[in-house]
Design a protein around this motif. Structure first.
Motif, PDB file in Angstrom:
ATOM      1  N   LEU A 233      15.223  52.050  -7.600  1.00 24.10           N
ATOM      2  CA  LEU A 233      16.103  50.936  -7.934  1.00 24.10           C
ATOM      3  C   LEU A 233      16.087  50.656  -9.427  1.00 24.10           C
ATOM      4  O   LEU A 233      15.030  50.682 -10.065  1.00 24.10           O
ATOM      5  N   TYR A 234      17.272  50.392  -9.974  1.00 21.14           N
ATOM      6  CA  TYR A 234      17.388  49.906 -11.349  1.00 21.14           C
ATOM      7  C   TYR A 234      18.381  48.753 -11.358  1.00 21.14           C
ATOM      8  O   TYR A 234      19.505  48.881 -10.850  1.00 21.14           O
ATOM      9  N   CYS A 235      17.983  47.624 -11.942  1.00 25.15           N
ATOM     10  CA  CYS A 235      18.891  46.492 -12.104  1.00 25.15           C
ATOM     11  C   CYS A 235      18.778  45.937 -13.517  1.00 25.15           C
ATOM     12  O   CYS A 235      17.673  45.801 -14.050  1.00 25.15           O
ATOM     13  N   PHE A 236      19.908  45.618 -14.098  1.00 27.33           N
ATOM     14  CA  PHE A 236      19.974  44.870 -15.353  1.00 27.33           C
ATOM     15  C   PHE A 236      20.574  43.517 -15.008  1.00 27.33           C
ATOM     16  O   PHE A 236      21.666  43.436 -14.434  1.00 27.33           O
ATOM     17  N   ARG A 237      19.856  42.438 -15.361  1.00 26.05           N
ATOM     18  CA  ARG A 237      20.284  41.091 -14.981  1.00 26.05           C
ATOM     19  C   ARG A 237      20.449  40.215 -16.220  1.00 26.05           C
ATOM     20  O   ARG A 237      19.481  39.951 -16.934  1.00 26.05           O
ATOM     21  N   SER A 238      21.665  39.764 -16.445  1.00 21.38           N
ATOM     22  CA  SER A 238      21.917  38.834 -17.549  1.00 21.38           C
ATOM     23  C   SER A 238      21.496  37.427 -17.143  1.00 21.38           C
ATOM     24  O   SER A 238      21.774  36.973 -16.027  1.00 21.38           O
TER      25      SER A 238
ATOM     26  N   ALA B 181       9.049  59.438  -3.516  1.00 25.84           N
ATOM     27  CA  ALA B 181       9.505  60.258  -2.393  1.00 25.84           C
ATOM     28  C   ALA B 181      11.025  60.285  -2.252  1.00 25.84           C
ATOM     29  O   ALA B 181      11.543  60.934  -1.353  1.00 25.84           O
ATOM     30  N   SER B 182      11.742  59.583  -3.117  1.00 29.22           N
ATOM     31  CA  SER B 182      13.187  59.462  -2.960  1.00 29.22           C
ATOM     32  C   SER B 182      13.952  60.279  -3.986  1.00 29.22           C
ATOM     33  O   SER B 182      13.562  60.368  -5.151  1.00 29.22           O
ATOM     34  N   ASN B 183      15.075  60.853  -3.555  1.00 31.55           N
ATOM     35  CA  ASN B 183      16.009  61.530  -4.446  1.00 31.55           C
ATOM     36  C   ASN B 183      17.244  60.678  -4.689  1.00 31.55           C
ATOM     37  O   ASN B 183      18.253  61.169  -5.192  1.00 31.55           O
ATOM     38  N   VAL B 184      17.181  59.393  -4.310  1.00 34.34           N
ATOM     39  CA  VAL B 184      18.323  58.491  -4.403  1.00 34.34           C
ATOM     40  C   VAL B 184      17.965  57.306  -5.297  1.00 34.34           C
ATOM     41  O   VAL B 184      16.896  56.711  -5.152  1.00 34.34           O
ATOM     42  N   VAL B 185      18.863  56.958  -6.219  1.00 34.84           N
ATOM     43  CA  VAL B 185      18.732  55.737  -7.023  1.00 34.84           C
ATOM     44  C   VAL B 185      19.888  54.810  -6.689  1.00 34.84           C
ATOM     45  O   VAL B 185      21.041  55.242  -6.630  1.00 34.84           O
ATOM     46  N   VAL B 186      19.582  53.541  -6.449  1.00 33.51           N
ATOM     47  CA  VAL B 186      20.601  52.508  -6.317  1.00 33.51           C
ATOM     48  C   VAL B 186      20.510  51.652  -7.576  1.00 33.51           C
ATOM     49  O   VAL B 186      19.415  51.233  -7.957  1.00 33.51           O
ATOM     50  N   LEU B 187      21.629  51.404  -8.228  1.00 31.10           N
ATOM     51  CA  LEU B 187      21.573  50.654  -9.477  1.00 31.10           C
ATOM     52  C   LEU B 187      22.651  49.596  -9.564  1.00 31.10           C
ATOM     53  O   LEU B 187      23.710  49.706  -8.929  1.00 31.10           O
ATOM     54  N   ALA B 188      22.345  48.562 -10.345  1.00 36.36           N
ATOM     55  CA  ALA B 188      23.288  47.487 -10.653  1.00 36.36           C
ATOM     56  C   ALA B 188      23.175  47.224 -12.151  1.00 36.36           C
ATOM     57  O   ALA B 188      22.361  46.406 -12.579  1.00 36.36           O
ATOM     58  N   PRO B 189      23.971  47.896 -12.967  1.00 32.90           N
ATOM     59  CA  PRO B 189      23.840  47.750 -14.417  1.00 32.90           C
ATOM     60  C   PRO B 189      24.459  46.472 -14.972  1.00 32.90           C
ATOM     61  O   PRO B 189      24.275  46.169 -16.149  1.00 32.90           O
TER      62      PRO B 189
ATOM     63  N   VAL C 181      23.932  55.682  -6.466  1.00 39.06           N
ATOM     64  CA  VAL C 181      25.007  54.788  -6.055  1.00 39.06           C
ATOM     65  C   VAL C 181      24.908  53.531  -6.903  1.00 39.06           C
ATOM     66  O   VAL C 181      23.858  52.884  -6.928  1.00 39.06           O
ATOM     67  N   ALA C 182      25.975  53.203  -7.620  1.00 39.01           N
ATOM     68  CA  ALA C 182      26.007  52.019  -8.479  1.00 39.01           C
ATOM     69  C   ALA C 182      26.832  50.928  -7.811  1.00 39.01           C
ATOM     70  O   ALA C 182      27.949  51.182  -7.344  1.00 39.01           O
ATOM     71  N   ILE C 183      26.266  49.720  -7.759  1.00 40.92           N
ATOM     72  CA  ILE C 183      26.953  48.574  -7.178  1.00 40.92           C
ATOM     73  C   ILE C 183      27.549  47.738  -8.308  1.00 40.92           C
ATOM     74  O   ILE C 183      26.837  47.302  -9.214  1.00 40.92           O
ATOM     75  N   HIS C 184      28.858  47.518  -8.243  1.00 39.10           N
ATOM     76  CA  HIS C 184      29.573  46.724  -9.237  1.00 39.10           C
ATOM     77  C   HIS C 184      30.370  45.636  -8.539  1.00 39.10           C
ATOM     78  O   HIS C 184      30.519  45.640  -7.312  1.00 39.10           O
ATOM     79  N   GLY C 185      30.910  44.722  -9.330  1.00 38.66           N
ATOM     80  CA  GLY C 185      31.742  43.660  -8.786  1.00 38.66           C
ATOM     81  C   GLY C 185      33.068  43.584  -9.507  1.00 38.66           C
ATOM     82  O   GLY C 185      33.153  43.808 -10.713  1.00 38.66           O
ATOM     83  N   CYS C 186      34.137  43.268  -8.760  1.00 40.00           N
ATOM     84  CA  CYS C 186      35.462  43.092  -9.347  1.00 40.00           C
ATOM     85  C   CYS C 186      36.066  41.801  -8.815  1.00 40.00           C
ATOM     86  O   CYS C 186      35.541  41.199  -7.870  1.00 40.00           O
TER      87      CYS C 186
ATOM     88  N   THR D 128      25.597  41.506  -7.469  1.00 40.70           N
ATOM     89  CA  THR D 128      25.480  42.963  -7.386  1.00 40.70           C
ATOM     90  C   THR D 128      24.025  43.413  -7.440  1.00 40.70           C
ATOM     91  O   THR D 128      23.654  44.398  -6.786  1.00 40.70           O
ATOM     92  N   ASP D 129      23.190  42.715  -8.204  1.00 39.26           N
ATOM     93  CA  ASP D 129      21.786  43.108  -8.286  1.00 39.26           C
ATOM     94  C   ASP D 129      21.045  42.821  -6.992  1.00 39.26           C
ATOM     95  O   ASP D 129      20.206  43.625  -6.552  1.00 39.26           O
ATOM     96  N   THR D 130      21.338  41.685  -6.348  1.00 42.14           N
ATOM     97  CA  THR D 130      20.661  41.382  -5.090  1.00 42.14           C
ATOM     98  C   THR D 130      21.114  42.333  -3.985  1.00 42.14           C
ATOM     99  O   THR D 130      20.332  42.715  -3.119  1.00 42.14           O
ATOM    100  N   ILE D 131      22.391  42.741  -4.028  1.00 42.05           N
ATOM    101  CA  ILE D 131      22.887  43.720  -3.056  1.00 42.05           C
ATOM    102  C   ILE D 131      22.204  45.067  -3.281  1.00 42.05           C
ATOM    103  O   ILE D 131      21.745  45.712  -2.335  1.00 42.05           O
ATOM    104  N   ALA D 132      22.116  45.498  -4.542  1.00 42.14           N
ATOM    105  CA  ALA D 132      21.453  46.773  -4.841  1.00 42.14           C
ATOM    106  C   ALA D 132      19.999  46.746  -4.395  1.00 42.14           C
ATOM    107  O   ALA D 132      19.492  47.722  -3.826  1.00 42.14           O
TER     108      ALA D 132
END
Length: 255
Positions: free
Chosen positions: A78-83, A47-55, A115-120, A64-68
């Motif tokens: 939701l899409y997350c890649f976790r090392s 039902a969603s047109n929005v993706v939140v991701l943490a690559p 919307v992609a969540i990243h960290g700096c 970043t993945d827990t925030i996403a």
């Protein structure tokens, strides 16, 4: 708190060497195994047109993945890649415009917004917004700034303008990249900002979004005015998501 002129720390040559170990997802798979070196989380919401991701989640850009996951909740895909690898192990970071996990690309292609969540590593509690969806960048910048967080939208090292940047591979060809400093990603900062109330008398976001989208012309793209309380976004009824003041997703009070 909007600030387009205060410089962020520029990535060092060492940072760049560490970040560019692999040039594609296929290359990464030649050396690493899912479930051993990394994990992925894919949660499509029909039902969603929005993706939140943490690559770059897990032990790359911490939290970043827990925030996403918290932002997506039960409302957005939701899409997350976790090392899983430690700091002295091979770095699994793939630069965003080369990040091409086929499952992530396929998910994004069926969604209008991302919307992609990243960290700096910038000092202080700061957020840097980029991406090709300039309208949504402006909306989110104003809302995040209203929560008392310093926001930069230009003049920083994270523009997110490359057309192949994973966040821009939506059906609209646009998305928003959010870089969060480590102090802002830490749990105490998340708890503090989760208590930020909605401004007195503010219109409920679901109602605001319904009003705005109803009045927009077919040529005007409808945007998720809040990632805490989503608008209709192609749904027949407004979302019943938890109030933005009750969970950290609203840090992005994005209200």
């Amino acid at each position: 708190m909007l600030d387009s002129h205060v410089p962020a720390r520029m990535p060092s040559p060492r940072d760049q060497r560490l970040r560019d170990r692999y040039g594609s997802f296929a290359e990464l798979l030649q050396h690493h195994r899912e479930g051993v070196d990394f994990d992925r989380m894919l949660r499509p919401r029909a039902a969603s047109n929005v993706v939140v991701l943490a690559p770059h989640g897990g032990r790359m850009e911490n939290h970043t993945d827990t925030i996403a996951e918290a932002v997506a909740a039960e409302d957005f895909s939701l899409y997350c890649f976790r090392s899983r690898l430690g700091r002295h192990a091979p770095n699994l970071h793939i630069t965003s415009h080369r990040f091409d996990d086929p499952d992530c690309v396929s998910m994004l292609a069926t969604h209008r917004w991302a919307v992609a969540i990243h960290g700096c590593s910038t000092a202080g509690e700061r957020a840097f917004l980029g991406g090709l969806d300039v309208g949504l960048v402006d909306d989110l910048a104003r809302a995040i700034s209203a929560a008392g967080i310093q926001v930069d939208t230009t003049g920083h090292p994270y523009p997110g303008k490359h057309p192949h940047n994973i966040v821009n591979r939506t059906s609209s060809g646009m998305g928003v990249q959010i870089e969060l400093s480590m102090p802002l990603r830490r749990s105490e900062a998340r708890r503090r900002h989760s208590a930020v109330p909605r401004p007195p008398g503010a219109e409920p976001l679901s109602r605001k979004a319904a009003r705005l989208t109803a009045s927009s012309s077919p040529s005007t793209s409808r945007r998720p005015w809040s990632l805490a309380t989503p608008p209709t976004c192609g749904r027949s009824t407004p979302s019943t998501a938890t109030s933005s003041s009750s969970r950290w997703t609203a840090w992005a009070a994005w209200a």
